[in-house]
Scaffold this motif. Structure first.
Motif, PDB file in Angstrom:
ATOM      1  N   GLU A 147       1.022  -1.045   0.029  1.00  0.00           N
ATOM      2  CA  GLU A 147       0.178  -0.040   0.093  1.00  0.00           C
ATOM      3  C   GLU A 147       0.772   1.271  -0.058  1.00  0.00           C
ATOM      4  O   GLU A 147       0.357   2.130  -0.801  1.00  0.00           O
ATOM      5  CB  GLU A 147      -0.814  -0.169   1.292  1.00  0.00           C
ATOM      6  CG  GLU A 147      -0.048  -0.401   2.380  1.00  0.00           C
ATOM      7  CD  GLU A 147      -0.912  -0.959   3.586  1.00  0.00           C
ATOM      8  OE1 GLU A 147      -2.166  -1.482   3.279  1.00  0.00           O
ATOM      9  OE2 GLU A 147      -0.444  -0.674   4.699  1.00  0.00           O
ATOM     10  N   TYR A 148       1.923   1.255   0.728  1.00  0.00           N
ATOM     11  CA  TYR A 148       2.556   2.309   0.848  1.00  0.00           C
ATOM     12  C   TYR A 148       3.503   2.631  -0.366  1.00  0.00           C
ATOM     13  O   TYR A 148       3.597   3.631  -0.881  1.00  0.00           O
ATOM     14  CB  TYR A 148       3.904   2.070   1.964  1.00  0.00           C
ATOM     15  CG  TYR A 148       4.957   2.970   2.236  1.00  0.00           C
ATOM     16  CD1 TYR A 148       4.843   4.052   2.992  1.00  0.00           C
ATOM     17  CD2 TYR A 148       6.158   2.600   1.936  1.00  0.00           C
ATOM     18  CE1 TYR A 148       5.898   5.120   3.130  1.00  0.00           C
ATOM     19  CE2 TYR A 148       7.264   3.308   2.240  1.00  0.00           C
ATOM     20  CZ  TYR A 148       7.231   4.551   2.823  1.00  0.00           C
ATOM     21  OH  TYR A 148       8.185   5.395   3.139  1.00  0.00           O
ATOM     22  N   TRP A 149       4.076   1.575  -1.152  1.00  0.00           N
ATOM     23  CA  TRP A 149       4.980   1.645  -2.159  1.00  0.00           C
ATOM     24  C   TRP A 149       3.889   2.250  -3.293  1.00  0.00           C
ATOM     25  O   TRP A 149       4.549   3.032  -4.270  1.00  0.00           O
ATOM     26  CB  TRP A 149       5.609   0.563  -2.537  1.00  0.00           C
ATOM     27  CG  TRP A 149       6.356   0.143  -1.433  1.00  0.00           C
ATOM     28  CD1 TRP A 149       6.154  -1.054  -0.699  1.00  0.00           C
ATOM     29  CD2 TRP A 149       7.678   0.416  -0.898  1.00  0.00           C
ATOM     30  NE1 TRP A 149       7.071  -0.926   0.281  1.00  0.00           N
ATOM     31  CE2 TRP A 149       8.090  -0.281   0.150  1.00  0.00           C
ATOM     32  CE3 TRP A 149       8.356   1.530  -1.342  1.00  0.00           C
ATOM     33  CZ2 TRP A 149       9.368  -0.002   0.627  1.00  0.00           C
ATOM     34  CZ3 TRP A 149       9.573   1.941  -0.535  1.00  0.00           C
ATOM     35  CH2 TRP A 149       9.843   0.995   0.455  1.00  0.00           C
ATOM     36  N   LEU A 150       2.778   1.635  -3.502  1.00  0.00           N
ATOM     37  CA  LEU A 150       1.855   1.923  -4.732  1.00  0.00           C
ATOM     38  C   LEU A 150       1.535   3.442  -4.511  1.00  0.00           C
ATOM     39  O   LEU A 150       1.496   4.328  -5.494  1.00  0.00           O
ATOM     40  CB  LEU A 150       0.810   1.144  -4.627  1.00  0.00           C
ATOM     41  CG  LEU A 150       0.968  -0.097  -5.137  1.00  0.00           C
ATOM     42  CD1 LEU A 150      -0.418  -1.144  -5.210  1.00  0.00           C
ATOM     43  CD2 LEU A 150       1.483  -0.411  -6.464  1.00  0.00           C
ATOM     44  N   THR A 151       1.048   3.898  -3.306  1.00  0.00           N
ATOM     45  CA  THR A 151       0.741   5.413  -3.173  1.00  0.00           C
ATOM     46  C   THR A 151       2.034   6.247  -3.246  1.00  0.00           C
ATOM     47  O   THR A 151       1.779   7.245  -4.082  1.00  0.00           O
ATOM     48  CB  THR A 151       0.278   5.452  -1.626  1.00  0.00           C
ATOM     49  OG1 THR A 151      -0.735   4.472  -1.571  1.00  0.00           O
ATOM     50  CG2 THR A 151      -0.454   6.781  -1.434  1.00  0.00           C
ATOM     51  N   LEU A 152       2.940   5.927  -2.814  1.00  0.00           N
ATOM     52  CA  LEU A 152       4.165   6.673  -3.176  1.00  0.00           C
ATOM     53  C   LEU A 152       4.453   6.945  -4.570  1.00  0.00           C
ATOM     54  O   LEU A 152       4.728   8.045  -5.104  1.00  0.00           O
ATOM     55  CB  LEU A 152       5.554   6.292  -2.443  1.00  0.00           C
ATOM     56  CG  LEU A 152       5.706   6.535  -0.781  1.00  0.00           C
ATOM     57  CD1 LEU A 152       6.868   6.092  -0.604  1.00  0.00           C
ATOM     58  CD2 LEU A 152       5.601   7.995  -0.576  1.00  0.00           C
ATOM     59  N   ASP A 153       4.424   5.931  -5.148  1.00  0.00           N
ATOM     60  CA  ASP A 153       4.396   5.709  -6.664  1.00  0.00           C
ATOM     61  C   ASP A 153       3.598   6.644  -7.599  1.00  0.00           C
ATOM     62  O   ASP A 153       3.869   7.541  -8.481  1.00  0.00           O
ATOM     63  CB  ASP A 153       4.775   4.380  -7.381  1.00  0.00           C
ATOM     64  CG  ASP A 153       5.047   4.308  -8.821  1.00  0.00           C
ATOM     65  OD1 ASP A 153       6.225   4.933  -9.029  1.00  0.00           O
ATOM     66  OD2 ASP A 153       4.271   3.943  -9.772  1.00  0.00           O
ATOM     67  N   LEU A 154       2.486   6.739  -6.959  1.00  0.00           N
ATOM     68  CA  LEU A 154       1.204   7.599  -7.753  1.00  0.00           C
ATOM     69  C   LEU A 154       1.484   9.042  -7.372  1.00  0.00           C
ATOM     70  O   LEU A 154       1.471   9.796  -8.427  1.00  0.00           O
ATOM     71  CB  LEU A 154      -0.115   7.165  -7.254  1.00  0.00           C
ATOM     72  CG  LEU A 154      -0.587   5.937  -7.945  1.00  0.00           C
ATOM     73  CD1 LEU A 154      -2.114   5.857  -7.194  1.00  0.00           C
ATOM     74  CD2 LEU A 154      -0.855   5.922  -9.440  1.00  0.00           C
ATOM     75  N   LEU A 155       1.997   9.406  -6.227  1.00  0.00           N
ATOM     76  CA  LEU A 155       2.272  10.634  -5.871  1.00  0.00           C
ATOM     77  C   LEU A 155       3.360  11.096  -6.631  1.00  0.00           C
ATOM     78  O   LEU A 155       3.445  12.221  -7.034  1.00  0.00           O
ATOM     79  CB  LEU A 155       2.826  10.811  -4.397  1.00  0.00           C
ATOM     80  CG  LEU A 155       1.287  10.440  -3.436  1.00  0.00           C
ATOM     81  CD1 LEU A 155       1.867  10.503  -1.889  1.00  0.00           C
ATOM     82  CD2 LEU A 155       0.541  11.827  -3.568  1.00  0.00           C
ATOM     83  N   SER A 156       4.357  10.271  -6.875  1.00  0.00           N
ATOM     84  CA  SER A 156       5.524  10.904  -7.550  1.00  0.00           C
ATOM     85  C   SER A 156       5.437  10.906  -9.059  1.00  0.00           C
ATOM     86  O   SER A 156       5.964  11.438  -9.811  1.00  0.00           O
ATOM     87  CB  SER A 156       6.909   9.978  -7.298  1.00  0.00           C
ATOM     88  OG  SER A 156       6.720   8.634  -8.056  1.00  0.00           O
ATOM     89  N   SER A 157       4.290  10.232  -9.473  1.00  0.00           N
ATOM     90  CA  SER A 157       3.964  10.209 -10.976  1.00  0.00           C
ATOM     91  C   SER A 157       3.666  11.713 -11.596  1.00  0.00           C
ATOM     92  O   SER A 157       3.746  11.908 -12.785  1.00  0.00           O
ATOM     93  CB  SER A 157       2.846   9.361 -11.287  1.00  0.00           C
ATOM     94  OG  SER A 157       1.791   9.892 -10.968  1.00  0.00           O
ATOM     95  N   VAL A 158       3.294  12.629 -10.676  1.00  0.00           N
ATOM     96  CA  VAL A 158       3.198  13.834 -11.096  1.00  0.00           C
ATOM     97  C   VAL A 158       3.946  15.122 -10.652  1.00  0.00           C
ATOM     98  O   VAL A 158       3.793  16.056 -10.603  1.00  0.00           O
ATOM     99  CB  VAL A 158       1.687  14.556 -10.661  1.00  0.00           C
ATOM    100  CG1 VAL A 158       0.573  13.721 -11.802  1.00  0.00           C
ATOM    101  CG2 VAL A 158       1.229  14.137  -9.343  1.00  0.00           C
ATOM    102  N   THR A 159       5.199  14.410 -10.290  1.00  0.00           N
ATOM    103  CA  THR A 159       6.340  15.519 -10.139  1.00  0.00           C
ATOM    104  C   THR A 159       7.168  15.333 -11.039  1.00  0.00           C
ATOM    105  O   THR A 159       7.551  14.231 -11.516  1.00  0.00           O
ATOM    106  CB  THR A 159       6.790  15.400  -8.454  1.00  0.00           C
ATOM    107  OG1 THR A 159       7.942  14.811  -8.516  1.00  0.00           O
ATOM    108  CG2 THR A 159       5.940  14.643  -7.443  1.00  0.00           C
ATOM    109  N   ARG A 160       7.983  16.508 -11.033  1.00  0.00           N
ATOM    110  CA  ARG A 160       9.134  16.435 -12.208  1.00  0.00           C
ATOM    111  C   ARG A 160      10.406  16.087 -11.684  1.00  0.00           C
ATOM    112  O   ARG A 160      11.248  15.633 -12.261  1.00  0.00           O
ATOM    113  CB  ARG A 160       9.147  18.091 -12.934  1.00  0.00           C
ATOM    114  CG  ARG A 160       7.897  18.218 -13.765  1.00  0.00           C
ATOM    115  CD  ARG A 160       8.296  19.491 -14.492  1.00  0.00           C
ATOM    116  NE  ARG A 160       7.047  19.791 -15.142  1.00  0.00           N
ATOM    117  CZ  ARG A 160       7.061  19.451 -16.488  1.00  0.00           C
ATOM    118  NH1 ARG A 160       7.972  18.760 -17.170  1.00  0.00           N
ATOM    119  NH2 ARG A 160       6.010  19.518 -17.152  1.00  0.00           N
ATOM    120  N   ASP A 161      10.534  15.842 -10.248  1.00  0.00           N
ATOM    121  CA  ASP A 161      11.798  15.710  -9.739  1.00  0.00           C
ATOM    122  C   ASP A 161      12.100  14.196  -9.481  1.00  0.00           C
ATOM    123  O   ASP A 161      13.047  13.695  -9.184  1.00  0.00           O
ATOM    124  CB  ASP A 161      11.861  16.320  -8.347  1.00  0.00           C
ATOM    125  CG  ASP A 161      11.131  17.584  -8.513  1.00  0.00           C
ATOM    126  OD1 ASP A 161      11.747  18.463  -9.505  1.00  0.00           O
ATOM    127  OD2 ASP A 161      10.699  18.139  -7.446  1.00  0.00           O
TER     128      ASP A 161
END
Ligand SMILES: *[C@@H]1O[C@H](CO)[C@@H](O)[C@H](O)[C@H]1NC(C)=O
Ligand SMILES: *[C@@H]1O[C@H](CO)[C@@H](O)[C@H](O)[C@H]1NC(C)=O
Ligand SMILES: *[C@@H]1O[C@H](CO)[C@@H](O)[C@H](O)[C@H]1NC(C)=O
Ligand SMILES: *[C@@H]1O[C@H](CO)[C@@H](O)[C@H](O)[C@H]1NC(C)=O
Ligand SMILES: *[C@@H]1O[C@H](CO)[C@@H](O)[C@H](O)[C@H]1NC(C)=O
Length: 491
Positions: free
Chosen positions: A158-172
């Motif tokens: 749950e933690y890894w999937l959520t982090l991955d989604l959040l990072s999908s919309v950052t440019r960094d």
């Protein structure tokens, strides 16, 4: 006479027909196989898996940006690594040397995901995060809340999937462009429910004094209320929702409402078929708790002096009986380590050492068909021997487990002499073949942040995509599971 001649003509004609039709099918399937477009009937991930065969191509980054460590120094699997294979290219058309600040384009992503903006009490606050927004800033690694170490980690998907989604919309953040967050739910393929249900169960399922229900129960009740109030849910009755419940006891209260949703689970052991089944749900790996063995550092056949390793809790009920029976059958063999006692965080180092000095590691059904032991074996490049008739395996529609694991029916395993004869009969070159394959597939089961092409997070998004596209696992691999051990015994 004439009728026999007719029959002959008829027969040869039908044979010709069958031949022509088969040929047509062959040509059709070949042309489909080589058609890499979106309209292909074969999932894109299938090609990716064909392509990802050379995992010796790790790039080791020496930045410590990913220093997501915790209090147990046995855990060092947060290593930053990446593939330099065409896997990335076929998905995102990124060049193989991973550069920072690659941005994922909506139109290139495989899966468009809408995520509910749930309050932090459903997710990161359960990790003790103190931020005052709903979500941490995932661009800054030191602001990402750490996941608690120890055995909790097993169910951290749950933690890894959520982090991955959040990072999908950052440019960094550089990551594969497999899933991307979208703001408009009607433009999404799937709706993600970011409740950390396993952590909630592990940490907060105890009742909280003076008659108050546990936090875990309260969160589940509130979640169900929240979902039922949403238009996104009502539109299809939760059908296009992705809900994570990896710990077998998580979502105990709420799960009865999720029969139409896509669940991310460890196995189906504690679910009725109408709530969870292989047609709609995704089986995700446990996060292994032992140290990940480096491909270049993996002990060889001769360096692994033990033949068989098993360490686990003893169970007296249900399928777990088999552990006891096996114990008495093989405990006295000289090259076997078979011991009871769960792998607590203190014993992780010992387990890690044991598995890397063994050729075969047993995975025996406990009180549930699955456990992290299989994934610990894979991370140790110890050939898994799976004695668990009802186990569900992650990504089995695209990963052929019979190439690197041995399946044994429980009823065979408890026959005197069967298991030892089977394992002693597997020749060195056969073992090496399986070990080489293990080293190749081990990255599919690695959870990490940022996600990399072909790691567990990426594989899960691909699996979700395959479910959505109705390209369901038809159980072909499953039927092949036991074929190899039969071959070994007969040879
Ligand atoms: C795998 O990749 C590495 C590094 O790119 C290369 O040196 C090696 O020869 C490759 N191995 C195979 C089997 O292709
Ligand atoms: C993908 O990359 C190749 C080579 O870098 C480039 O020629 C091609 O135009 C790219 N395709 C897309 C759709 O960006
Ligand atoms: C998140 O962190 C990055 C890198 O530290 C920073 O540049 C950015 O401004 C932060 N974003 C917000 C919304 O605070
Ligand atoms: C990241 O966050 C930490 C702690 O909040 C802060 O001290 C640091 O300046 C931030 N880094 C950047 C690059 O913004
Ligand atoms: C969301 O997408 C739908 C369909 O593409 C569109 O009709 C609607 O206006 C969009 N909503 C917003 C808020 O952009």
């Amino acid at each position: 006479m004439a009728s026999i001649a007719d029959k002959g003509v008829f027969l040869s004609r039908s044979l010709a027909y069958i031949f022509a039709i088969s040929l047509l099918f062959l040509i059709l399937s070949i042309s489909l196989l080589f058609q890499f477009g979106d309209n292909s009937l074969v999932p894109r991930s299938f090609y990716n898996l064909i392509v990802v065969v050379n995992t010796s191509a790790y790039i080791k980054h020496d930045d410590n940006a990913n220093d997501n460590d915790n209090d147990d120094d046995d855990y060092d699997e947060f290593e930053h690594k990446s593939f330099s294979t065409p896997f990335v290219q076929s998905c995102c058309n990124k060049s193989s040397d991973v550069k920072p600040a690659m941005f994922c384009d909506h139109n290139q992503a495989l899966l468009k995901v809408f995520m509910y903006d749930l309050p932090a009490s459903f997710h990161f606050r359960l990790l003790g995060w103190k931020g005052n927004q709903n979500w941490p800033n995932v661009s800054n690694l030191s602001e990402i809340p750490k996941y608690p170490g120890g055995l909790n980690l097993q169910h951290s998907v749950e933690y890894w999937l959520t982090l991955d989604l959040l990072s999908s919309v950052t440019r960094d953040v550089s990551r594969p462009c497999t899933a991307i967050l979208v703001q408009n739910s009607s433009q999404s393929d799937v709706i993600f429910v970011p409740f950390f249900s396993s952590l909630s169960y592990n940490r907060h399922s105890k009742n909280r004094g003076n008659g108050k229900i546990s936090l875990d129960k309260m969160l589940q009740e509130n979640l169900v209320k929240y979902l039922k109030s949403r238009n996104e849910w009502r539109r299809l009755g939760g059908k296009n929702h992705l809900i994570m419940a990896h710990h077998p006891n998580s979502m105990l209260l709420a799960r009865k409402h999720f029969g139409s949703s896509m669940l991310v689970l460890a196995d189906f052991g504690r679910y009725p078929v109408r709530i969870a089944n292989v047609d709609k749900d995704v089986i995700a790996p446990y996060k292994h708790v032992v140290r990940r063995v480096d491909v270049n550092d993996s002990p060889s056949f001769d360096e692994r002096r033990l033949l068989v390793y098993f360490q686990g809790a003893i169970y007296r009920k249900d399928g777990g009986m088999i552990r006891q029976r096996l114990y008495y059958l093989i405990k006295d063999e000289k090259d076997v380590h078979f011991a009871f006692g769960s792998v607590s965080s203190g014993g992780v180092r010992k387990a890690s050492r044991g598995m890397t000095s063994s050729k075969f590691c047993l995975h025996i059904a406990g009180d549930t068909p699955s456990s992290n032991r299989l994934f610990d074996a894979i991370a140790s490049h110890c050939v898994p021997v799976i004695i668990s008739d009802d186990i569900e395996l992650p990504f089995e529609d695209v990963v052929d487990y019979s190439k690197f694991a041995i399946f044994v029916h429980s009823s065979d395993a408890v026959e005197k002499g069967y298991l030892m004869k089977l394992l002693r009969g597997i020749q060195r070159h056969k073992w090496i073949e399986m070990w080489e394959r293990l080293k190749e597939i081990a990255p599919y089961f690695e959870y990490q942040y940022p996600s990399q092409a072909g790691d567990a997070v990426d594989m899960i998004w691909h699996a979700v995509h395959r479910k959505i596209c109705c390209l369901n696992d038809k159980g072909v691999r499953r039927r092949n599971r036991y074929r190899m051990s039969q071959k070994f015994l007969n040879s």
